[in-house]
Design a protein around this motif. Structure first.
Motif, mmCIF file in Angstrom:
data_model
loop_
_atom_site.group_PDB
_atom_site.id
_atom_site.type_symbol
_atom_site.label_atom_id
_atom_site.label_comp_id
_atom_site.label_asym_id
_atom_site.label_seq_id
_atom_site.Cartn_x
_atom_site.Cartn_y
_atom_site.Cartn_z
ATOM 1 N N VAL A 156 1.126 5.656 9.276
ATOM 2 C CA VAL A 156 0.961 5.944 7.857
ATOM 3 C C VAL A 156 -0.375 5.407 7.345
ATOM 4 C CG1 VAL A 156 1.896 5.506 5.571
ATOM 5 C CG2 VAL A 156 3.406 6.092 7.441
ATOM 6 N N LEU A 189 -2.960 2.776 -14.789
ATOM 7 C CA LEU A 189 -2.023 1.658 -14.644
ATOM 8 C C LEU A 189 -0.709 1.988 -15.354
ATOM 9 C CD1 LEU A 189 -2.094 -1.235 -13.431
ATOM 10 C CD2 LEU A 189 -2.504 -2.054 -15.738
ATOM 11 N N GLN A 225 14.155 10.017 -7.570
ATOM 12 C CA GLN A 225 12.921 10.622 -7.082
ATOM 13 C C GLN A 225 12.644 11.975 -7.730
ATOM 14 O OE1 GLN A 225 13.203 11.216 -2.896
ATOM 15 N NE2 GLN A 225 11.086 11.809 -2.643
ATOM 16 N N GLY A 244 0.784 -1.219 0.000
ATOM 17 C CA GLY A 244 0.000 0.000 0.000
ATOM 18 C C GLY A 244 0.816 1.269 0.000
ATOM 19 N N ASP A 245 2.093 1.212 0.341
ATOM 20 C CA ASP A 245 2.852 2.441 0.188
ATOM 21 C C ASP A 245 3.898 2.296 -0.910
ATOM 22 O OD1 ASP A 245 5.300 2.499 2.941
ATOM 23 O OD2 ASP A 245 5.183 1.306 1.146
ATOM 24 N N SER A 246 3.773 1.246 -1.707
ATOM 25 C CA SER A 246 4.722 1.123 -2.806
ATOM 26 C C SER A 246 4.320 2.111 -3.885
ATOM 27 C CB SER A 246 4.721 -0.300 -3.347
ATOM 28 O OG SER A 246 3.434 -0.647 -3.736
ATOM 29 N N TYR A 247 5.323 2.781 -4.420
ATOM 30 C CA TYR A 247 5.058 3.922 -5.275
ATOM 31 C C TYR A 247 4.911 3.512 -6.723
ATOM 32 C CZ TYR A 247 9.961 2.991 -5.646
ATOM 33 O OH TYR A 247 11.148 2.351 -5.806
ATOM 34 N N SER A 248 5.276 2.272 -7.063
ATOM 35 C CA SER A 248 5.328 1.948 -8.484
ATOM 36 C C SER A 248 4.172 1.068 -8.910
ATOM 37 C CB SER A 248 6.669 1.304 -8.817
ATOM 38 O OG SER A 248 6.875 0.187 -7.979
ATOM 39 N N THR A 249 4.465 -0.154 -9.292
ATOM 40 C CA THR A 249 3.433 -0.980 -9.904
ATOM 41 C C THR A 249 2.523 -1.629 -8.871
ATOM 42 O OG1 THR A 249 5.089 -2.689 -9.924
ATOM 43 C CG2 THR A 249 4.706 -1.535 -11.972
ATOM 44 N N GLY A 254 6.987 4.458 -11.738
ATOM 45 C CA GLY A 254 7.901 3.560 -11.038
ATOM 46 C C GLY A 254 9.219 3.415 -11.791
ATOM 47 N N LEU A 303 3.558 8.401 0.518
ATOM 48 C CA LEU A 303 4.986 8.156 0.728
ATOM 49 C C LEU A 303 5.728 9.473 0.930
ATOM 50 C CD1 LEU A 303 6.820 5.558 0.562
ATOM 51 C CD2 LEU A 303 7.484 6.395 -1.669
ATOM 52 N N GLY A 343 -0.248 6.026 -3.433
ATOM 53 C CA GLY A 343 0.912 5.629 -2.648
ATOM 54 C C GLY A 343 1.985 6.697 -2.657
ATOM 55 N N PHE A 344 2.136 7.313 -3.824
ATOM 56 C CA PHE A 344 3.148 8.346 -3.994
ATOM 57 C C PHE A 344 2.892 9.528 -3.058
ATOM 58 C CE2 PHE A 344 3.247 12.398 -6.426
ATOM 59 C CZ PHE A 344 4.582 12.696 -6.290
ATOM 60 N N SER A 372 1.320 4.519 -13.386
ATOM 61 C CA SER A 372 2.055 4.061 -12.205
ATOM 62 C C SER A 372 3.277 3.243 -12.612
ATOM 63 C CB SER A 372 1.143 3.284 -11.264
ATOM 64 O OG SER A 372 0.711 2.095 -11.859
ATOM 65 N N VAL A 373 3.144 2.459 -13.714
ATOM 66 C CA VAL A 373 4.299 1.701 -14.194
ATOM 67 C C VAL A 373 5.395 2.660 -14.657
ATOM 68 C CG1 VAL A 373 5.118 0.144 -15.994
ATOM 69 C CG2 VAL A 373 2.968 -0.330 -14.835
ATOM 70 N N TRP A 383 11.240 6.582 -11.441
ATOM 71 C CA TRP A 383 11.752 6.675 -10.077
ATOM 72 C C TRP A 383 12.983 5.776 -9.932
ATOM 73 C CZ3 TRP A 383 8.515 8.396 -5.525
ATOM 74 C CH2 TRP A 383 9.213 8.276 -4.318
ATOM 75 N N THR A 384 12.861 4.528 -10.439
ATOM 76 C CA THR A 384 13.971 3.586 -10.325
ATOM 77 C C THR A 384 15.144 4.013 -11.204
ATOM 78 O OG1 THR A 384 12.307 1.871 -10.022
ATOM 79 C CG2 THR A 384 14.552 1.132 -10.416
ATOM 80 N N GLN A 398 4.816 11.118 4.181
ATOM 81 C CA GLN A 398 5.467 10.467 5.308
ATOM 82 C C GLN A 398 6.925 10.898 5.430
ATOM 83 O OE1 GLN A 398 6.427 6.437 4.881
ATOM 84 N NE2 GLN A 398 7.202 6.294 6.958
ATOM 85 N N GLU A 426 16.274 5.445 -4.491
ATOM 86 C CA GLU A 426 15.002 5.533 -3.774
ATOM 87 C C GLU A 426 14.368 4.162 -3.586
ATOM 88 O OE1 GLU A 426 14.041 8.173 -2.398
ATOM 89 O OE2 GLU A 426 15.537 9.485 -3.309
ATOM 90 N N ASP A 427 14.865 3.173 -4.339
ATOM 91 C CA ASP A 427 14.178 1.878 -4.314
ATOM 92 C C ASP A 427 14.880 0.877 -3.402
ATOM 93 O OD1 ASP A 427 16.450 1.406 -5.766
ATOM 94 O OD2 ASP A 427 15.469 0.192 -7.304
#
Lengths: 331, 409
Positions: free
Chosen positions: B265, B367, B382, A144-149, B374, B252, B248-249, B370-371, B377-378, B255, A186-187
């Motif tokens: 949270v 969808l 950030q 639930g707090d994962s930012y990606s998929t 992510g 996050l 979630g973002f 968010s992919v 981000w990776t 937080q 960040e991951d």
């Protein structure tokens, strides 16, 4: 008329739910032999574990004699998702019932009385104490707090220094070197911490950029470096020379791991005789023997296997998980 | 006025709805409330059940969880089309509610088999996908076109009450019966059955003469997009979906900015839902007056403000209050309001199909977003990811405001 039907339906369904809930506690009970004595973490020669026998005592911390591990078990009233023991101190990671999904990490004394309580987020996953019990570490996994998929998850590893009460609720901020290079991302996800006897060195798993690494960390300087790739949930041997770890041997499949032992001096790995996929942070019973939980067919048991790759796995305690030795490690 | 009074709707209706909310909308609201208690009970305890109850690894949980998001898109459009073809919206919605109810029993029957659990969760999601579009079509067909914003506001507020109560019931049960996940699933099943019964008893179907086959074929459903105004609504909704990063973002970042203890949270989404619940009806009423599309865009403006605040505009409790308020307002001004905006643009015979196409487009866009987020981000860190998200959202919102969907009949 319709309102009457709705009311009757509501009452019938409410009755069914209450009836089921009241009777839920009493069904599917697995009867195991019980020894009425109390659990004491300082009694030598006993294996402490989480009771997995379905029934009112499922989840309770229990112990059996290592001479008769399938024999009667002593049951406590402390319920934990994960339990660790070192030098007569216990660390209990439990889900905390309440309106919110949360957990607590409890440090307990030899009689399982609470010494310290920390509120934790997420689902209990791993717990470890340093050999003298001064340092505690636990991992929870958080959805639930994962930012990606969707479907992804993240882990949180925390460390508590019991000497001064300092808590690092998430060790992600530690200075990390990957293959010698300073790495920040960040991951980062850490899990499965294990401590050395010096209360300073620790080993853990870190994942970043889709890879997992075994890291060695220094608690005092708050730095960590990767030792090798693809080694999760390390567990340091009592003599401090080897770590047992789970290695991913298949890319897909839900249980892709094979347990190995890594010699820290030569970095040589040895696959164990257990070929089933172990998803556990294993425990060392002595410098030659490992114990681990293995779920399957709706039950979970503790198995044991030799640490040098020889022999074959053997069932140690049925309906049990989270094994730990009651006497201090290396005894 | 904006698209709220589109060409095909009856232009003789009064400008604003002053009467009561249609009984059918209230009935659908009660059904959603009860059903949401049921589904949120399961959602709340599922990670605990799989990992602690069954000894699954987080990896396995991820595999199971990922499985069911892909299933719904196709089912949604096909189900919507069937509902239109036979003019049986209540029946299709009922099947959707029923499938989800049976899936709760499936959780009990599946035991610890990962494959069976995956199937059960996919069935649950399929049920949700089936029922959403016919339900929203019924709401829009049961209400005066001029009061659609309010009708959807009332429905979504009731829905959110259920989402609030579900976790409370579930954790209350687990507190009573330690490890009693089966009691949670069974109670969830009882709530789901009650939802179906209430639907059957109190919701009235809105049926018209069964149209000629060609008029409601799959092709006709896709052909709806030939209509300029509906196509533009869909395109803008998809474009906005692509730059809307998952919740979630927001949580996050909140937080990490405020260093909220991890154990608290889980309260943040409750805060957002609370604001949504309180604002859904008032915002729906305002949307009926000022234009629903404009309100939909204002909702995204609220989200943009929340992002800006997170990037450092304010701090402390002000930040917390502002972000939760703006994020909740975003939901209140977009979720039901978009359906209220789009409903009148679709001929009533094809209402379900049209809403299903729009919802699917939006879901797929989110969808992808968010992919993509992510991956950014990776790959780039950030800063880049957040910069792209804020820049993208700002750009699309400005463009959308600059090209208002002015539909003058």
């Amino acid at each position: 008329m319709k309102i009457l039907i709705a009311l009757v339906t509501t009452l019938v369904l409410a009755g069914a739910a209450v009836f089921y809930t009241v009777h839920a506690a009493g069904r599917d009970v697995v009867v195991v032999p019980v020894d009425p004595a109390a659990v004491d973490l300082t009694t030598p020669g006993r294996l402490v574990f989480r009771n997995e026998a379905a029934g009112p005592d499922q989840g309770a911390v229990a112990s059996v004699s290592l001479d008769d591990p399938a024999g009667p078990r002593r049951l406590s009233s402390l319920r934990c998702g994960r339990f660790a023991v070192s030098a007569g101190t216990g660390l209990c990671l439990a889900d905390a019932p309440g309106p919110l999904p949360s957990a607590v990490a409890l440090v307990v004394d030899a009689r399982l009385a609470e010494i310290n309580r920390t509120a934790v987020a997420g689902v209990p996953n791993r717990a470890r104490l340093s050999p003298d019990g001064a340092l505690a570490a636990w991992t929870t996994f958080v959805t639930g707090d994962s930012y990606s998929t969707p479907g992804s998850f993240s882990t949180r590893a925390a460390m508590l220094d019991r000497r001064d009460g300092q808590l690092a609720s998430n060790i992600e901020g530690i200075v990390l070197r990957v293959a010698g290079e300073r790495h920040s991302a960040e991951d980062l996800n850490y899990w499965g911490v294990t401590f050395a006897a010096d209360n300073r060195t620790f080993y853990a798993t870190v994942s970043t950029g889709g890879r997992t690494y075994l890291v060695r960390g220094d608690f005092d300087t708050w730095q960590a470096e990767t030792l090798r790739e693809n080694a999760e949930c390390p567990s340091l041997s009592p003599d401090g020379t080897r770590v047992a770890f789970k290695k991913r041997v298949q890319q897909d499949g839900a249980r892709p791991w094979r347990e190995h032992v890594l010699d820290l001096a030569t970095m040589k790995e040895t696959p164990l005789a257990e070929t089933r996929s172990i998803d556990d942070q294993v425990a060392w019973l002595d410098d030659r023997t490992l114990a681990y939980a293995l779920p399957g067919d709706g039950r979970t048991d503790i198995w044991t296997v030799r640490a040098d790759g020889s022999g074959s796995p053997r069932l140690l305690v049925p309906h049990a998980s989270s094994p730990a030795l009651s006497a201090s490690a290396g005894a | 006025m904006y698209i709220a009074s589109a060409r095909r709707t009856d232009l003789a209706v009064p400008k604003t709805g002053t009467g009561r909310v249609a009984a059918n909308v209230v009935a659908l609201g009660v059904v959603s409330l009860v059903t949401d208690i049921s589904s949120e009970m399961v959602t709340a305890v599922l990670p605990l059940y799989l990992v602690l109850g069954l000894g699954f690894s987080p990896l396995q949980f991820g595999l199971l969880d990922g499985l069911y998001s892909g299933v719904t898109a196709f089912v949604r459009i096909a189900g919507g089309n069937l509902a239109d073809r036979f003019q049986r919206r209540k029946l299709v919605a009922g099947i959707g509610y029923g499938v989800s109810a049976v899936a709760k029993l499936g959780l009990l029957a599946a035991g610890s088999s990962a494959a069976a659990l995956g199937l059960v969760l996919a069935a649950d999601r399929t049920g949700k996908g089936l029922r959403t579009a016919p339900r929203d079509a019924l709401i829009s067909l049961s209400s005066e076109p001029s009061a659609l914003g309010r009708a959807f506001g009332v429905h979504r507020a009731m829905d959110t009450v259920g989402a609030f109560l579900g976790p409370l019931v579930a954790f209350g049960l687990l507190w009573t019966v330690a490890g009693g996940y089966d009691a949670v699933f069974f109670t969830s099943f009882c709530f789901a059955v009650l939802g179906v019964v209430l639907l059957v008893l109190f919701v009235r179907d809105k049926r018209e003469a069964v149209p000629a086959k060609a008029a409601v074929s799959m092709r006709a459903a896709v052909g709806l997009l030939r209509d300029r105004s509906l196509r533009r609504v869909c395109l803008w909704a998809v474009a906005l979906g692509l730059v809307t990063v998952g919740d979630g973002f927001v949580f996050l970042l909140l937080q990490s900015r405020l260093e909220i203890p991890a154990a608290y949270v889980a309260l943040l989404p409750l805060g957002t839902a609370g604001v949504y619940l309180l604002l859904a009806v008032p915002i729906g009423l305002v949307a009926d007056r000022v234009g629903r599309w404009r309100m939909f865009l204002c909702g995204h403006l609220a989200l943009l403000l929340a992002y800006a605040a997170l990037l450092g505009a304010v701090d402390g409790f002000l930040l917390l209050g502002f972000v939760v308020l703006a994020h909740g307002a975003f939901y209140a001004a977009t979720d039901g309001v978009l359906m209220a905006a789009a409903g009148p643009l679709v001929p009533s015979a094809l209402r379900t199909s049209g809403l299903a196409v729009l919802q699917t487009g939006q879901a797929v866009a989110r969808l992808c977003s968010s992919v993509l987020f992510g991956a950014l981000w990776t790959g780039f860190g950030q800063g880049v990811a957040i910069g792209c998200a804020v820049g993208g959202l700002g750009l699309v919102v400005v463009l959308a405001f600059a090209r208002p969907l002015r539909e003058v009949p």
